[in-house]
Design an enzyme around this catalytic site. Structure first.
Site, short mmCIF file in Angstrom:
data_model
loop_
_atom_site.label_atom_id
_atom_site.label_comp_id
_atom_site.label_asym_id
_atom_site.label_seq_id
_atom_site.Cartn_x
_atom_site.Cartn_y
_atom_site.Cartn_z
N CYS A 121 68.53 22.24 -10.71
CA CYS A 121 68.05 21.35 -11.79
C CYS A 121 66.66 20.79 -11.53
O CYS A 121 66.09 20.13 -12.39
CB CYS A 121 69.04 20.22 -12.02
SG CYS A 121 69.01 18.96 -10.71
N ASN B 243 39.67 22.84 17.12
CA ASN B 243 40.91 23.42 17.65
C ASN B 243 40.81 23.43 19.16
O ASN B 243 39.70 23.49 19.72
CB ASN B 243 41.09 24.87 17.12
CG ASN B 243 42.54 25.34 17.20
OD1 ASN B 243 43.16 25.31 18.27
ND2 ASN B 243 43.08 25.78 16.08
N SER C 223 46.13 27.81 13.10
CA SER C 223 45.95 29.04 13.85
C SER C 223 45.38 30.19 13.00
O SER C 223 45.11 31.25 13.52
CB SER C 223 47.30 29.49 14.42
OG SER C 223 48.18 29.74 13.35
N GLN D 59 48.83 21.88 5.67
CA GLN D 59 50.01 22.75 5.76
C GLN D 59 51.17 21.97 6.36
O GLN D 59 52.28 22.48 6.43
CB GLN D 59 49.71 23.94 6.67
CG GLN D 59 48.62 24.85 6.16
CD GLN D 59 48.24 25.87 7.22
OE1 GLN D 59 48.97 26.81 7.49
NE2 GLN D 59 47.10 25.67 7.85
N ASN D 60 50.89 20.77 6.83
CA ASN D 60 51.93 20.01 7.52
C ASN D 60 52.89 19.38 6.52
O ASN D 60 52.52 19.07 5.39
CB ASN D 60 51.31 18.95 8.42
CG ASN D 60 50.52 19.59 9.54
OD1 ASN D 60 50.69 20.76 9.82
ND2 ASN D 60 49.66 18.81 10.18
N HIS E 246 52.57 23.02 1.83
CA HIS E 246 53.90 23.53 2.18
C HIS E 246 55.00 22.50 1.96
O HIS E 246 56.07 22.59 2.55
CB HIS E 246 53.92 24.00 3.65
CG HIS E 246 53.10 25.24 3.89
ND1 HIS E 246 52.61 25.59 5.13
CD2 HIS E 246 52.67 26.21 3.04
CE1 HIS E 246 51.92 26.73 5.03
NE2 HIS E 246 51.94 27.11 3.78
N GLY F 299 43.16 22.26 13.62
CA GLY F 299 44.47 22.55 14.19
C GLY F 299 45.31 23.55 13.42
O GLY F 299 46.52 23.37 13.30
P1 NAD Z 1 50.26 26.89 14.22
O1 NAD Z 1 51.40 26.32 14.98
O2 NAD Z 1 50.27 28.30 13.84
O3 NAD Z 1 48.89 26.65 15.03
C1 NAD Z 1 48.54 25.38 15.53
C2 NAD Z 1 47.08 25.42 15.94
O4 NAD Z 1 46.74 24.13 16.40
C3 NAD Z 1 46.80 26.41 17.05
O5 NAD Z 1 45.64 27.16 16.72
C4 NAD Z 1 46.54 25.51 18.27
O6 NAD Z 1 45.57 26.08 19.15
C5 NAD Z 1 46.02 24.26 17.63
N1 NAD Z 1 46.25 23.02 18.37
C6 NAD Z 1 47.31 22.68 19.15
N2 NAD Z 1 47.17 21.44 19.61
C7 NAD Z 1 46.00 20.96 19.10
C8 NAD Z 1 45.33 19.72 19.19
N3 NAD Z 1 45.81 18.68 19.92
N4 NAD Z 1 44.16 19.58 18.54
C9 NAD Z 1 43.63 20.60 17.80
N5 NAD Z 1 44.24 21.80 17.68
C10 NAD Z 1 45.41 21.97 18.31
O7 NAD Z 1 50.08 25.92 12.98
P2 NAD Z 1 49.65 26.22 11.48
O8 NAD Z 1 48.44 27.07 11.47
O9 NAD Z 1 49.64 24.90 10.81
O10 NAD Z 1 50.85 27.09 10.90
C11 NAD Z 1 52.18 26.77 11.19
C12 NAD Z 1 53.05 26.51 9.98
O11 NAD Z 1 54.13 25.68 10.42
C13 NAD Z 1 52.37 25.75 8.90
O12 NAD Z 1 52.70 26.38 7.74
C14 NAD Z 1 53.00 24.36 8.92
O13 NAD Z 1 53.47 24.04 7.63
C15 NAD Z 1 54.24 24.47 9.75
N6 NAD Z 1 54.39 23.43 10.79
C16 NAD Z 1 54.18 22.13 10.45
C17 NAD Z 1 54.27 21.14 11.41
C18 NAD Z 1 54.04 19.71 10.98
O14 NAD Z 1 54.25 19.38 9.81
N7 NAD Z 1 53.56 18.85 11.89
C19 NAD Z 1 54.59 21.46 12.72
C20 NAD Z 1 54.81 22.82 13.05
C21 NAD Z 1 54.70 23.80 12.05
#
Ligand code: NAD
Length: 250
Positions: A130, A215, A191, A101-102, A119, A189
């Site tokens: 375009c 997590n 949520s 998702q990152n 994403h 990682g």
């Molecule tokens: P989220 O922010 O909803 O949840 C993050 C999860 O990671 C939490 O459950 C937390 O407990 C856990 N976490 C935090 N630190 C950790 C670690 N060191 N090791 C393991 N787990 C850890 O994230 P999500 O579920 O990915 O949803 C958020 C949305 O935001 C996604 O759609 C994503 O695309 C986007 N997003 C992306 C980034 C990125 O690209 N790095 C950053 C923030 C948000």
């Protein structure tokens, strides 16, 4: 924990088509805050005001402030031990694909080859008129939203799936097929709050896959579909897991 890591490593080695599903948590140790931890970009730029398609359409110049700030942050970060451990599992033939998702490109920078960006990718921009896609060049933008070269010079969008937009069709289709066919999902990682990504491990579970979750905190997956819960930071947990897999293979 040693026993859990051992069980998880044995399950990964035994699996025929294991995949990983990753979220913001795996990049926290690289210095990119997730949505739920206090501080960082998301406090200054709340996602509901800066990461929705409605906000982009209403005021793209305002929304671009977040994406420029994120782009500048991303230029300074590197993959961490968690990203590298997944790349190592793939290299040894024990991970078929990472569905992430990152939007930070860190899996690819760590060496993962098969990555589905669910994403999109914040290092690219897209013209909604375009379809032209290009790398984001922040310096060339001069602080203004980038414009396409096509007729009317429309403002381009970060090539990420904003809230309210559909998942890129290829990513959606390929992920769904993998979720239906995998026999093991390593969730890292995430949520379990953002759909439809959160449905992928549930689909896999309903098709009989083993679910390993890493997590720092319990999620909605943990009591419902998770078979093995590795509670801790992704960097250390995945390093231990990858080392144990390598030891089993030696
Ligand atoms: P989220 O922010 O909803 O949840 C993050 C999860 O990671 C939490 O459950 C937390 O407990 C856990 N976490 C935090 N630190 C950790 C670690 N060191 N090791 C393991 N787990 C850890 O994230 P999500 O579920 O990915 O949803 C958020 C949305 O935001 C996604 O759609 C994503 O695309 C986007 N997003 C992306 C980034 C990125 O690209 N790095 C950053 C923030 C948000």
């Amino acid at each position: 924990m040693e026993d859990l890591i051992d069980k998880a490593a044995k399950a990964i080695v035994a699996a025929k088509n294991p995949i990983a599903v990753t979220g913001a948590g795996i990049s926290v140790e690289s210095g990119i805050p997730d949505f739920r931890s206090p501080g960082g970009l998301w406090t200054t730029y709340p996602p509901d005001q800066f990461a929705t398609i409605d906000a982009f359409e209403a005021d793209p110049e305002k929304v671009w402030k977040l994406w420029f700030a994120l782009g500048e942050s991303l230029a300074k970060v590197s993959p961490n031990a968690g990203h590298r451990a997944l790349a190592s599992l793939e290299a040894s033939g024990h991970l078929s694909c990472v569905i992430t998702q990152n939007i930070d490109n860190l899996h690819q920078e760590a060496g993962s080859r098969k990555v589905i960006e669910y994403h999109g990718n914040a290092r690219h921009i897209l013209c909604l008129t375009c379809g032209h896609r290009a790398p984001l060049d922040i310096a060339a933008c001069g602080g203004h939203a980038p414009r396409c070269v096509c007729a009317g010079a429309p403002i381009m969008k970060p090539d990420v799936t904003l809230f309210g937009e559909l998942i890129p069709p290829n990513a959606m289709r390929d992920s769904e097929l993998l979720a239906q066919s995998t026999d093991l999902v390593l969730i890292v990682g995430t949520s379990a709050q953002v759909y439809p990504a959160a449905a992928l491990p549930m689909t896999a579970k309903s098709h009989g896959a083993t679910i390993i979750e890493c997590n720092t905190a319990i999620t909605d997956f943990t009591p419902t579909i998770t078979d093995l819960f590795l509670q801790g930071k992704a960097g250390s947990m995945l390093s231990l897991l990858s080392a144990r897999v390598n030891a089993l293979l030696a």
